[in-house]
Design an enzyme around this catalytic site. Structure first.
Site, PDB file in Angstrom:
ATOM      1  CD  GLU B 283      -3.256   0.638   1.949  1.00  0.00           C
ATOM      2  OE1 GLU B 283      -3.291  -0.474   2.334  1.00  0.00           O
ATOM      3  OE2 GLU B 283      -3.987   1.560   2.277  1.00  0.00           O
ATOM      4  CD  GLU B 286      -2.810   0.944  -3.993  1.00  0.00           C
ATOM      5  OE1 GLU B 286      -2.818   0.452  -2.561  1.00  0.00           O
ATOM      6  OE2 GLU B 286      -4.152   1.128  -4.745  1.00  0.00           O
ATOM      7  CB  CYS B 308      -7.093  -3.362   6.276  1.00  0.00           C
ATOM      8  SG  CYS B 308      -6.607  -1.744   7.097  1.00  0.00           S
ATOM      9  CB  SER B 328      -5.695   0.824  -0.950  1.00  0.00           C
ATOM     10  OG  SER B 328      -4.640  -0.259  -0.921  1.00  0.00           O
ATOM     11  CE  LYS B 367     -10.332  -8.410   8.827  1.00  0.00           C
ATOM     12  NZ  LYS B 367      -9.662  -7.697   7.471  1.00  0.00           N
ATOM     13  CD  GLU B 370     -11.274  -9.184   4.427  1.00  0.00           C
ATOM     14  OE1 GLU B 370     -10.988  -9.510   5.451  1.00  0.00           O
ATOM     15  OE2 GLU B 370     -10.906  -7.873   3.668  1.00  0.00           O
ATOM     16  CD  GLU B 375     -14.374  -9.912  -4.058  1.00  0.00           C
ATOM     17  OE1 GLU B 375     -15.384 -10.519  -4.557  1.00  0.00           O
ATOM     18  OE2 GLU B 375     -14.569  -8.973  -3.347  1.00  0.00           O
ATOM     19  CB  CYS B 531      -9.026  -3.776  14.919  1.00  0.00           C
ATOM     20  SG  CYS B 531      -8.842  -3.402  13.009  1.00  0.00           S
TER      21      CYS B 531
END
Lengths: 547, 608
Positions: B283, B286, B308, B328, B367, B370, B375, B531
Site C-alpha cells: 500500500e 501504491e 483492510c 487501495s 472478516k 470478507e 473474488e 479493530c
C-alpha cells in the site's frame, strides 16, 4: 337575494348519511320540484340533529320548528304534500323542536322530562347551518371574533382574554389553555406551528366529530385566533384518517377560508399570515398524544417523546408548537366575542364553560350533548339521556373513555367538574359517558378495554407493551372460567406498575378502569374466578343442560 | 455557558449537582447506583425499559432517572418500596416473554438481563408468556445471528447502527406487543446493506445478537488428518483475549495466545501481523505511486483510502460506490495472509494447496463475510492450470474466520488454563512481524505504520520519531500534516486523515464524494476506536476499554526491536524469493483485489 318561505334542513352527519340521508335529500328536492315549490322551499344539508343514534334520517323544518324523524324516501312525498304544500304537519312523524332529544316512544310518555340542561354554545350552529357553506357561518356571526381580535386586540390581549376565561384543554388533560398559549408566544420564530389535535381516538368519544362535521368553521376560527395570539405561522389539523366526512368538510372550509382571505397571506388585509392544512392520521390511538402526533407528522414512528422539552418550546421539527384539541379551539370565538368574564360565569370554580359529552351505552337517548360544568352526572343521564333503557337497573358509568374512570350508581351525584371528580379519582377526560345496565359484565367490559390497549400500545416502553398484553391475557383467563386467584393480584400489580412506570399517559391510564373495577366490583371478579360464574351471564363459562 | 449547580435531595441527603445532569448522573456523582437496562451513555436514551425509575416528590408517576433532568429543590427517593416493586414487576414482565435458555445461551456470561434479575432477587416470573416466541433465527448473514425471541426491545442496536455507524439498517417495525427489530421489507440481515461491523452485538444486553459460530468448523478441520491447518492472529486479539479469561482489560497476552493456540492442535501458529507488514509494503508503494503522479500533474485517485476493514469496504460499496477508485486495491492483511499461505507457504512446504486450511482469529465479525467474498480465491486461480483443478476442488484463500470470543470458547472447551500458560512465540516463516504491524489494531495504526515506511522511502531518512503521535488518539476524526523533503529536494506536505466508526467515515466520504477532500491519504476503520473495539472482541462496555487496549498495543510496538514493515527480514525474503517487488505483476495477482458497486435496496439479488 332570494327569500324562501321554508327551509328544510337534512341532518347529514356520518351516521345519518349511512342511514340514507343523502337519498332523502335528493327525494325531498325532487318532490319539491314536482310540486313546483323549488323557489319557495330550500333543502339544505346540516350537522347532526341529535337523532343519529337511532340510525334514522332526521330533517328540521323552519320556521315551523318541527323535526321529522324517521324520514324514509317513501315517506317524503307525504311530507311534501301534506306539510309543505297544504301546511298540515304530519303528526305521526313529527317532534317538537325543543324536545328534539325525545324518542318517538317517549314523546307521549307522562314521565317525560322537559328540563333541557344543555347549553349549546359550541354546538349552537350544529343542525342549524349548512356546514359546507361559509356564508351561513358568517351570517351566524362567524368570524366576527376574528375581526375583533385582528383589528381591536393585540395578541397579548387575546391571550389575556383566554386566561381570564379559565378555559382548560378539552382533549382530556385539562391544562389551562391561556397558560399554554402564554408559554408558546415568547418562543421565537421564524416558524411556529399550531396544531389541532383532531385524532379523537378515545373509545366512546365522538364529540369532536360533531363539531367538524356540523360546524367546521368554528374550530378553524378558533385556530386562527390561537395562531394570531401565539405568533404562529403554519398549522396542521391532525385528524384521524377514519373521519372521512370531517376531512372533506374541513378541507372545504379551509379552501373557502383561503378564498375569503381568512387564511394564507395578509389575513383580512393585515400583516398576519397563517398557512393551514390537513394531515391525516393512519389508525393509531397513541397519535392522539401530542408528541406522538408530532412524530407522526414528521414521518417517524408514532411514539411519544420525553418531556421536557415541551412542544411550546420544541415541538414539530423542533420548532415552538401549540397543540390544542378541536373542542378547545371551538371555544375561542365565543370567548373573544363575549369576553373571558362571560365565559367564566358559566360552569363552576376550577371548571369554567361548557363541556361536550358523548353520551352512549344502555341509555334511552345517545348522542353529543353540551352541558355547563357542575352538572351532576346522574342529572345528565336522567334528563338528557332519559334514563337507562328498557327500565333496567343502572350498574355503572364509565366516564372519560377507556382510559377514564368507573363510577358506581352512588357516585353519580358528583358534579361533572375537575375538582369534584378528582375527589373520587375521576375526571371529565375527553368527554365520554358510557352507561352500563345490569346485563353488562364488568369483567367482559374490562376485557374489551384491555384488548383495545393491547392493540394500541405503541410498544416503546416495557411496562405498557408487556403490561397491556398481560392484562389482556389474565382477563381472558378470568372470562373463560380458567382464572386463578393470583390472577387478580397480578392484575393489581401490573396495573400499579403501568401507572407508575409507563413512559406516557397511554400506559399510565390504560389500567385505570380495571383498577377501579377491581375495587368497586371486586365480587364480580371473584365470582368468575372462584365460582366459575358470570353473574350477568355474558362470559361463556356457564354451561347448562340446554346449551 | 455557565456551569450552574442546583441543590437537590437524594434519599434525604443534600447534594449540589450540575444543573444539566440527569437524575442518573446526579446519583452517580453522589455515589448512589441506580440499576439500568436499556440505557447506554451517548447511544441509547429512549427510556424504554423503565428499570431506572425513581420517586420524585410532587410527581405522581415515577420518573426515569436516565432521561429526567434535575431541577433546584428536586427530592429523589431511589429505593422506596414503590420503586422496588416497579423494577421487579418490569423485570418479571420481560422474563415472561423471554426464552428460559440461559444454560445454552452464548450470551449467558455477559447477559445484563440475567445479572439484573439476580441482583434484584427475582427467582422466577409469575407471569405467563403473551407471545409465541417462535420467530425463526435470522442466519442470513455470515457474520451476525439474530434471535428475535430473546430481544427485549431495548433499542440499543438500533441507536448504535443509527447514531454511531450511520448505517441505519435496523429499525423497530410493528406496534405494541408485535413490535420487533426489523430490516427493510423484513429481510434477513444478510440481504441488506448491513456492513457486518458487529457493533450491534457489542451493545446487545442479551443474546439476541451474537456472532455466527464457526467453532465447529475449526474443530472439524483440526481433526481431519489430511488437512494442514494453520492459523493467523490479528494484532487486536492479543490485547483482548485475556479478558475472556478474567484478566484485566488490555492485558497483553501475545505469548500465551500463541501457546494456547498451539495446544489446540494447529499445524502452524502464525501471525496476521506478518501480512500487515506485507500490506504496508504494497500500500505504501501504491500511495507513493499515486502521489508522485499527482505531484507531476498527472491524474490519480487521491485521497487513497485504506482497505483492510471489510465493514468499511461494504459500507463504501453501498453508500459511496462512485468513490471506489479511491480505495487501495490492496487486500486486507487477513486475505493477503490466506493467499500467501496457499501459494508461497504451500510451495515452500511442498503441500497440496487443497490440503492447506487457513483459519484466522479476528477481533472482527465482518472478516467472516470478507473471507467468503467470491473474488477472494486468488490462490485457487493461481493453481488452477498447474494442478488442473476442477470446480469441486474450489477453495477460498481464508477458509474460516473466527472471533476473539470464539477462540476463547475453544480454549475453554478443552480446559486450557490460559492465565498460567507459558509465553511462546509464533512459528516461522509467517510469524515474524514488526511494531508497525501490531499497531494496525488501533485507530491510526495503519496510517502510522504506512508513514513509517513511506516517509523513509520518500525522504531517504527515517521519521524523526518512530512514534507518530499526531495520528494517535481516540477522537473519531483526526487529521495531520506530514511535511517531507524528498530525496531530490522537493517539499511535500502529505495531508492525512483518520476516521474510526462509520458515522465518522461518512463525514470524510462526503468530502471525497463532493470532490473537495483536502487529504492525500485516509485511514478508515469501521469500528469506533479501531479493530481493538471490533465486533468480535470481548464484550465490555466499560468506557476505558479502548484506551487500555490501545495502550497495550503501543506498548507491544515499543517492546519490539523491529518497528518498521520494510525492515521485517521475512518480508524482505518473500519479496526476494517470490514477489520480486511491491506492486509487481505477481503481487497484483495475489495480493490485490477489486470491489463491487452495490445498491442499498437490491430487491432482486443476483448471484455473481
Amino acid at each position: 337575494m332570494k327569500f324562501y318561505r321554508m327551509h328544510v334542513l337534512v341532518a347529514e352527519d356520518t351516521r345519518s348519511i349511512m342511514a340514507g340521508a343523502k337519498r332523502v335529500e335528493e327525494a325531498l328536492k325532487e318532490e319539491i320540484r314536482i310540486a313546483g315549490l323549488e323557489d319557495e322551499i330550500r333543502v339544505v344539508p346540516t350537522g347532526s340533529l341529535g337523532f343519529s343514534d337511532k340510525d334514522q334520517v332526521a330533517i328540521a323544518i323552519y320556521p315551523d320548528n318541527i323535526i321529522y324523524c324517521p324520514v324514509l324516501v317513501s315517506t317524503v312525498p307525504e311530507i311534501v304534500k301534506e306539510h309543505f304544500l297544504k301546511g298540515r304537519i304530519v303528526k305521526a312523524l313529527a317532534h317538537p323542536m325543543e324536545q328534539k332529544e325525545v324518542t318517538m316512544e317517549e314523546r307521549t310518555s307522562e314521565n317525560q322530562m322537559n328540563l333541557d340542561i344543555q347549553k349549546r354554545i359550541l354546538l349552537q350552529n350544529v343542525g342549524k347551518i349548512d356546514p359546507e357553506n361559509i356564508q351561513e357561518y358568517i351570517a351566524a356571526d362567524g368570524y366576527v371574533a376574528l375581526e375583533k381580535a385582528l383589528f381591536d386586540m393585540s395578541p397579548e390581549k387575546v391571550i389575556e382574554e383566554v386566561k381570564t376565561s379559565e378555559l382548560r384543554g378539552r382533549g382530556g388533560a385539562g391544562f389551562p389553555t391561556g397558560l399554554k398559549w402564554q408559554f408558546t408566544r415568547p418562543n421565537p420564530g421564524p416558524v411556529k406551528y399550531v396544531i389541532c389535535n383532531a385524532d379523537e381516538g378515545e373509545p366512546g368519544t365522538f364529540k369532536d366529530r360533531e363539531i367538524m362535521e356540523g360546524d367546521p368553521h368554528k374550530m378553524i376560527e378558533g385556530m386562527i385566533l390561537a395562531t394570531y395570539a401565539v405568533g404562529g405561522t403554519h398549522g396542521y389539523i391532525y385528524i384521524r384518517g377514519e373521519y372521512a366526512l370531517s376531512i372533506q368538510r374541513l378541507q372545504k372550509a379551509i379552501d373557502d377560508c383561503y378564498e375569503y382571505g381568512l387564511l394564507g397571506k395578509n389575513i383580512l388585509g393585515t400583516e398576519f399570515c397563517f398557512e393551514l392544512c390537513i394531515h391525516s392520521g393512519a389508525g393509531a390511538y397513541i397519535c392522539g398524544e401530542e408528541t406522538a402526533l408530532i412524530n407522526s407528522i414528521e414521518g417517524k414512528r408514532g411514539e411519544p417523546r420525553k418531556k421536557p422539552p415541551y412542544p411550546p418550546s420544541q415541538g414539530l421539527w423542533q420548532k415552538p408548537t401549540l397543540v390544542n384539541n378541536v373542542e378547545t379551539f371551538a371555544n375561542i370565538p365565543a370567548i373573544i366575542s363575549n369576553g373571558g368574564e362571560w365565559y367564566q360565569s358559566i360552569g363552576v370554580e376550577g371548571s369554567r364553560g361548557t363541556k361536550l359529552f358523548s353520551l352512549m351505552g344502555d341509555i334511552n337517548w345517545k348522542g353529543t350533548i353540551e352541558i355547563p360544568f357542575g352538572t351532576p352526572v346522574g342529572d345528565i343521564i336522567d334528563n338528557v339521556g332519559h334514563g337507562v333503557r328498557y327500565d333496567r337497573q343502572l350498574k355503572g358509568v364509565i366516564l372519560g373513555g377507556s382510559s377514564g374512570s368507573l363510577l358506581v350508581p352512588e357516585e353519580l351525584t358528583t358534579p361533572v367538574d375537575f375538582h369534584a371528580l378528582a375527589h373520587i379519582e375521576a375526571g371529565p377526560g375527553s368527554g365520554s359517558i358510557v352507561v352500563m345496565d345490569e346485563t353488562r359484565c364488568i369483567v367482559d367490559i374490562c376485557l374489551n378495554i384491555a384488548e383495545f390497549f393491547r392493540h394500541e400500545s405503541c410498544g416503546k416502553c416495557t411496562p405498557c407493551r408487556e403490561g397491556t398484553a398481560q392484562i389482556c391475557h389474565l382477563l381472558e383467563m378470568i372470562a373463560s372460567g380458567n382464572g386463578l386467584p393470583e390472577d387478580i393480584d397480578h392484575l393489581e400489580k401490573i396495573s400499579q406498575t403501568m401507572m407508575d412506570a409507563s413512559f406516557c399517559p397511554l400506559g399510565q391510564t390504560a389500567p385505570s378502569v380495571l383498577r377501579q373495577a377491581l375495587k368497586k366490583y371486586r365480587q364480580e371478579f371473584l365470582d368468575h374466578v372462584h365460582g366459575n360464574n358470570c353473574p350477568a351471564e355474558v362470559c361463556n363459562m356457564n354451561f347448562t343442560e340446554e346449551d | 455557558m455557565e456551569n450552574k449547580t442546583v441543590n437537590i435531595k437524594i434519599n434525604g441527603n443534600d447534594y449540589s449537582i450540575d444543573s444539566c445532569a440527569t437524575i442518573l448522573e446526579a446519583c452517580r456523582q453522589a455515589g448512589i447506583s441506580i440499576p439500568t437496562l436499556c440505557y447506554m451513555e451517548n447511544i441509547c436514551d429512549e427510556g424504554s425499559c423503565g428499570i431506572c425509575v425513581v420517586e420524585v416528590a410532587k410527581s405522581h408517576t415515577l420518573q426515569r432517572a436516565c432521561i429526567t433532568q434535575v431541577y433546584d429543590g428536586m427530592e429523589i427517593q431511589t429505593n422506596t418500596s414503590r420503586v422496588r416493586q416497579a423494577r421487579k414487576t418490569i423485570l418479571e414482565l420481560i422474563l415472561a416473554n423471554h426464552p428460559q435458555d440461559c444454560l445454552n445461551c452464548a450470551a449467558s456470561e455477559i447477559c445484563e438481563l440475567r445479572k439484573i434479575s439476580y441482583d434484584l432477587g427475582i427467582d422466577e416470573t409469575p407471569f405467563e408468556p403473551t407471545k409465541e416466541l417462535d420467530l425463526p433465527l435470522d442466519t442470513s448473514s455470515p457474520s451476525i445471528v439474530r434471535d428475535l425471541n430473546k430481544c427485549i426491545l431495548c433499542r440499543r442496536c438500533v441507536k448504535e447502527c443509527e447514531l454511531v455507524q450511520s448505517v441505519n439498517v435496523i429499525e423497530i417495525a410493528g406496534r405494541g406487543i408485535n413490535s420487533k427489530v426489523s430490516c427493510f421489507m423484513d429481510k434477513g440481515l444478510g440481504e441488506t446493506y448491513c456492513t457486518n461491523c458487529g457493533q450491534c452485538i457489542k451493545v446487545c444486553p442479551v443474546g439476541a445478537l451474537t456472532e455466527k459460530n464457526d467453532v465447529d468448523r475449526v474443530w472439524d478441520y483440526l481433526s481431519d488428518p489430511k488437512k494442514h491447518v494453520v492459523i493467523q492472529t490479528a494484532p487486536a486479539v492479543r490485547v483482548a483475549l485475556g479478558e475472556e479469561f478474567g484478566m484485566p482489560i488490555g492485558s497483553l497476552v501475545t505469548g500465551k495466545m500463541a501457546a494456547g493456540i498451539r495446544r489446540l492442535g494447529f499445524d502452524g501458529v502464525f501471525d496476521t501481523n506478518f501480512a500487515a507488514d506485507l500490506t504496508i509494503l504494497e500500500e505504501g508503494t501504491e500511495f507513493i505511486g499515486r502521489l508522485t503522479k499527482v505531484l507531476s500533474g498527472e491524474h490519480a485517485h487521491l485521497p487513497l483510502i485504506t482497505s483492510c476493514s471489510p465493514g468499511w469496504i461494504k459500507f463504501i460499496e453501498h453508500f459511496f460506490p462512485k468513490c471506489l477508485p479511491n480505495v487501495s486495491s490492496c487486500k486486507s492483511p487477513q486475505q493477503m495472509f490466506g493467499t500467501v499461505t496457499k501459494t508461497y507457504y504451500a510451495k515452500q512446504k511442498n503441500l497440496d494447496p487443497r490440503d492447506v486450511i487457513c483459519v484466522s482469529v479476528m477481533p472482527c465479525t465482518a472478516k467472516k463475510y470478507e473471507c467468503l467474498r467470491p473474488e477472494m480465491d486468488d490462490a485457487f486461480d493461481h493453481w488452477k492450470d498447474q494442478l488442473m483443478l476442477k470446480d469441486e476442488d474450489h477453495f477460498q484463500d481464508v477458509d474460516v474466520a473466527i472471533t476473539t470470543r470464539e477462540l476463547g470458547r475453544m480454549m475453554k472447551e478443552v480446559g486450557i488454563d490460559f492465565e498460567h500458560l507459558p509465553e511462546e512465540s509464533f512459528d516461522s516463516p509467517l510469524g515474524e512481524s514488526t511494531g508497525a504491524a501490531v499497531i494496525f489494531g488501533a485507530t491510526g495504526g495503519v496510517m502510522e505504520a504506512a508513514l513509517r515506511t513511506v516517509y523513509e522511502v520518500v525522504t531517504g531518512k527515517p521519521l524523526p520519531k518512530v512514534e507518530l503521535e499526531v495520528v494517535r488518539g481516540m477522537k473519531g476524526i483526526r487529521t495531520a500534516d506530514i511535511p517531507m523533503v524528498s530525496v531530490d529536494g522537493k517539499e511535500i506536505t502529505a495531508k492525512v486523515a483518520i476516521a474510526s466508526g462509520l458515522g465518522n467515515a461518512r463525514v470524510l466520504l462526503e468530502e471525497v464524494s463532493n470532490g473537495n477532500s483536502p487529504y492525500h491519504f485516509i485511514e478508515i476503520m469501521a469500528c469506533p476506536g479501531g479493530c481493538l473495539n471490533g465486533g468480535g472482541q470481548p464484550i465490555n462496555n466499560d468506557p476505558s476499554v479502548c484506551e487500555k487496549r490501545a495502550a497495550a498495543i503501543y506498548s507491544q510496538d515499543e517492546a519490539l526491536t523491529i518497528r518498521k514493515s520494510h525492515e521485517n527480514p521475512e518480508i524482505k525474503k518473500i519479496y526476494e524469493d517470490y514477489f520480486e517487488k511491491p506492486n509487481s505483476h505477481l503481487a497484483h495477482e495475489l495480493l490485490h483485489t477489486s470491489y463491487v458497486e452495490r445498491d442499498l435496496y437490491e430487491l432482486e439479488k443476483e448471484e455473481n
